[in-house]
Design a protein around this motif. Sequence first.
Motif, short mmCIF file in Angstrom:
data_model
loop_
_atom_site.label_atom_id
_atom_site.label_comp_id
_atom_site.label_asym_id
_atom_site.label_seq_id
_atom_site.Cartn_x
_atom_site.Cartn_y
_atom_site.Cartn_z
N LEU A 69 0.87 -1.17 0.00
CA LEU A 69 0.00 0.00 0.00
C LEU A 69 0.91 1.22 0.00
O LEU A 69 1.74 1.37 0.90
N ASN A 70 0.76 2.07 -0.97
CA ASN A 70 1.55 3.29 -1.04
C ASN A 70 0.68 4.38 -1.64
O ASN A 70 0.20 4.26 -2.76
N GLY A 71 0.46 5.42 -0.85
CA GLY A 71 -0.35 6.53 -1.33
C GLY A 71 -1.12 7.15 -0.19
O GLY A 71 -0.87 6.90 0.98
N THR A 72 -2.11 7.97 -0.56
CA THR A 72 -2.97 8.63 0.41
C THR A 72 -4.36 8.03 0.30
O THR A 72 -4.89 7.87 -0.81
N TYR A 73 -4.95 7.72 1.44
CA TYR A 73 -6.23 7.03 1.50
C TYR A 73 -7.18 7.77 2.42
O TYR A 73 -6.77 8.44 3.35
N ALA A 74 -8.47 7.63 2.15
CA ALA A 74 -9.51 8.23 2.99
C ALA A 74 -10.62 7.20 3.18
O ALA A 74 -10.80 6.30 2.36
N GLY A 75 -11.35 7.37 4.27
CA GLY A 75 -12.55 6.57 4.50
C GLY A 75 -13.75 7.36 4.03
O GLY A 75 -13.67 8.13 3.07
N GLY A 76 -14.85 7.23 4.75
CA GLY A 76 -16.04 8.00 4.41
C GLY A 76 -15.82 9.49 4.63
O GLY A 76 -16.41 10.33 3.96
N ASP A 77 -14.94 9.83 5.55
CA ASP A 77 -14.66 11.22 5.88
C ASP A 77 -13.35 11.62 5.22
O ASP A 77 -12.28 11.22 5.64
N LEU A 86 -11.88 14.26 5.34
CA LEU A 86 -11.08 15.19 6.14
C LEU A 86 -9.97 14.46 6.89
O LEU A 86 -8.98 15.06 7.28
N ASN A 87 -10.15 13.18 7.13
CA ASN A 87 -9.14 12.37 7.82
C ASN A 87 -8.43 11.53 6.76
O ASN A 87 -8.97 10.55 6.27
N LEU A 88 -7.22 11.93 6.41
CA LEU A 88 -6.44 11.24 5.38
C LEU A 88 -5.30 10.46 6.01
O LEU A 88 -4.68 10.92 6.96
N TRP A 89 -5.04 9.28 5.45
CA TRP A 89 -3.91 8.46 5.87
C TRP A 89 -2.93 8.37 4.72
O TRP A 89 -3.32 8.05 3.59
N THR A 90 -1.67 8.61 5.00
CA THR A 90 -0.61 8.37 4.02
C THR A 90 0.09 7.09 4.43
O THR A 90 0.61 6.99 5.54
N ILE A 91 0.04 6.12 3.54
CA ILE A 91 0.59 4.80 3.83
C ILE A 91 1.77 4.54 2.91
O ILE A 91 1.68 4.76 1.70
N ALA A 92 2.88 4.11 3.51
CA ALA A 92 4.08 3.76 2.75
C ALA A 92 4.55 2.40 3.23
O ALA A 92 4.86 2.23 4.41
N THR A 93 4.59 1.42 2.33
CA THR A 93 4.99 0.06 2.71
C THR A 93 6.07 -0.45 1.76
O THR A 93 6.18 0.00 0.62
N THR A 94 6.82 -1.41 2.24
CA THR A 94 7.87 -2.04 1.45
C THR A 94 8.09 -3.45 1.98
O THR A 94 7.78 -3.74 3.13
#
Length: 137
Positions: free
Chosen positions: A33-41, A43-51
Motif C-alpha cells: 500500500l503506497n499513497g494517500t487514502y480516505a474513509g467515508g470522511d 477530512l481524515n487522510l492516511w498516508t501509507i508507505a509500505t515495502t
Amino acid sequence: MKLVVTRTLAAASAITAVAVGLAAPALADPPLLNGTYAGGDVLNLWTIATTCGTSGCAGTVSSNQGWTVPATLVNGLWNFKITKPDGAICADGSYAPAYISLTLDPATLAGTITTDSNYDCPGGTITQAPFQLHQVS
C-alpha cells in the motif's frame, strides 16, 4: 556412442520439460500500500508507505490528524495500532492509553477496527467494526 549420448540428452530434456511444467507457480509479490487514502470522511487522510524485503514487510501509516504508527504485514493483512497516551480517563480518575487496532486488506481496502470501550481502563468491552478506505492519490 553418439546414439547413447543423443538418447541421454533427449531423456534429460524430457525430464526437464516435465519438471518445468509441473513446477508450482511463483509466489505473488506481497501486497503493498503506497499513497494517500480516505474513509467515508475525506477530512481524515492516511498516508501509507509500505515495502517488503528479505526480512519481511513493514511500513508506516501517517494521519493528517498528527499521528504516525508502524504497520506490519501478517497473513496478507496490514496491521497497525494507534496509541494515544493518556487518551482515556478511567472510573477511578486515572489516565490510561487509548488503543485502536486496525487490520486492512490491501486488495479490497476493507478493514476492521478493534477498540475497547474503556480503552486500557478495567471493565471495557472489546468491539469490532468494518471500515472501507479508498485511494485519493
